[in-house]
Scaffold this active site. Sequence first.
Site, short mmCIF file in Angstrom:
data_model
loop_
_atom_site.label_atom_id
_atom_site.label_comp_id
_atom_site.label_asym_id
_atom_site.label_seq_id
_atom_site.Cartn_x
_atom_site.Cartn_y
_atom_site.Cartn_z
N TYR A 154 46.68 28.66 27.93
CA TYR A 154 45.51 28.34 28.75
C TYR A 154 45.83 28.00 30.21
CZ TYR A 154 46.92 23.72 26.99
OH TYR A 154 47.63 22.60 26.64
N HIS A 185 50.39 19.59 25.43
CA HIS A 185 49.65 18.37 25.05
C HIS A 185 50.43 17.59 23.99
CE1 HIS A 185 46.58 15.71 23.51
NE2 HIS A 185 46.64 16.28 22.33
N ARG A 241 50.55 17.27 33.72
CA ARG A 241 51.21 17.28 32.41
C ARG A 241 52.12 18.50 32.37
NH1 ARG A 241 47.46 19.02 28.08
NH2 ARG A 241 48.75 20.89 28.15
#
Lengths: 328, 362
Positions: B267, B258, B254
């Site tokens: 993160y 998100h 990805r």
Amino acid sequence: MSNGKYTLVEAVNLALHRAMRDDHSVVVLGEDVGVNGGVFRATLGLREAFGFKRVLDTPLAETMLAGLAVGMAAQGLRPVVEIQFMGFIYAATEHLVSHASRLRNRTRGRLSCPMVMRTPMGAGIRAPEHHSESTEALFAHVPGLRVVVPSSPARAYGLLLAAIDDPDPVVFLEPTRLYRMNPQPLVDDGRRLPLDSCFTLREGRDLTLVSWGASVHETLQAAAALAERGVDAEVVDVACLKPLDLDTLEASVRKTGRCVIVHEAPKSCAVGAEIAASLYERVLLDLHAPIQRVAAPDIPPPLYRLEQFYLPGTEDILAACETVLDYA
Amino acid sequence: MSPDLPYTRYLAPDGRPVTELPGWADDFNLLTRLYRQMVLTRLFDQKAVALQRTGRIGTYAPTLGQEAIGVAIGSLMQAEDVLVPYYRDTAVQLMRGVRMEEILLYWGGDERGSDFADPRAAQDFPICVPIATQALHACGVATAFKIRGEHRVAVTTCGDGATSKGDFLEALNVAGAWQLPVVFVVNNNQWAISVPRRIQCGAPTLAQKALGAGIHGEQVDGNDILAVCDRMRQALARARHGKGPVLLECLSYRLGDHTTADDATRYRCAEEVRHAWEEEPVRRLQAFLAGQGVWDEGREQALIADCQTEVQRAVEAFEAAGVQPLPAVLEHVYARWPSALAEQREMLGERLARRQGGEDHE
């Protein structure tokens, strides 16, 4: 079934046979519904009559059952799912709330979800833990669902046929306590009863008793006892808890001026509270006494040695009636 | 111990073949069409993010880095198959004929975005926001196909996080028990919001979850569209001909956040993302086509200009759509209007009247 008399569970079975015979898109699925005919025998004989492609014994997974039904219904089938007890329905809830009830709305009507989820509900048959729930309010809160509770064999037959016909998802709750009580004459004529409607079971002038499901039984007993005392009670079986037929309830309470609501679900935030609030909005100035609710306490249904104290009894209903009748 | 699952890759990250290519890989017309669709998806995706940043649509889930998977799925599904997608499926939805303006309407807060006009998508599900529930809907769709004896396939997609959910496992289970015509595509993009794949599940692969359900599972390089097409073609054929369901785990990354409400720099480290960019699918196919002598800078520029025009037209159509009239929020909750909703229509009408002077809802 003999002499044309049927119990409630036999009426459910009769309706399923009729629906499957009349409409080839009706498919029955659930745990043990096929060879075994369902744990209460509601699906008895369907496998023999309609074959394994339309009467599906499934893996043991309630979430799966609900999700599968959403997909089948979106494809134009009319799945009728059996959940063995209401205490096991919660795993299916996400699909009812997040998908079945919303599919039509999300797609502006492009897809719909004509599924029925049947399950026995309620206490009073000395069942094990998690087999005696009546948490109908959980589902009655959800836009897009219909929640139907029959209280007699005839209404089970006519309402289940109507639920299967309905283009939207229906949670169909069958009072376990009534399953084999009081067989009733029934003609298998395929006649549907209206959804979204109350049934006035007894006309009266002095007060309105409102109930649904198994509690209708004690409510009618209370009305009969009141009649012996010269009190003329009207009894309304709500039958469809979502959406509510408030017009019938309003007309009755406007006429009698007194209302007692009886249900075996815990009292707080139950459908009885919704009915009482709606009636206050509509008929406050016609009331001669505050509306009373006779319900279970806000506890899990106790194990069966004490379940009779959990369930509202006829004497509890009569006590509430005295309160509204004596109100100055 | 890791089960010996198949893994397929045809192209290295630099676009060079790593093994003998399938016969259809010399169909350069096909490959350039797929390439165009990947570029179009990426440009649309960039535009959607920009529209969110400027407040013209709501939260959006970028598909950046996953274009090969969706384009491959969409190119191989037949019109009569049914897609049951998750929320990061812009690429495959576009291939199914869902219009860009419909996708913008959806993310722009308007249910009309899930009322697909194209007949190819008429029975497709809207994107699923709850995690993994769609896998069960696909099994229901596939059950209907099987009951009716139709040679159609339900295709459902999800991310790596979804494979941890009971719904996913229950779906695999029933698909295996009933040998349903369904293909599960797991887009293993390595991150479920902030949770990396290694924390998601202790199994060495996600595809091996298929084995416990008695169905076929395999892995594929999700950044290599030749590999995804090859395995997807096999999976669809297998399901269509009654040979059972398939779980295809597509390994990708990805590249974006998100959603537009997320900030992935919190993160994950820049070095990992930089490395992932070296593997990404659009440049890989472009390099392959250039290596075959069928692509060059001029064609690239023309393609980008053409795709940008198409995206811009869609944005204009979306913005011209306006807001639905207020009663539309009630219209489709039930097929038959209950009296309670009729009453609440009045309530909404009164609410609208009190706010007149604000937005015009008709």
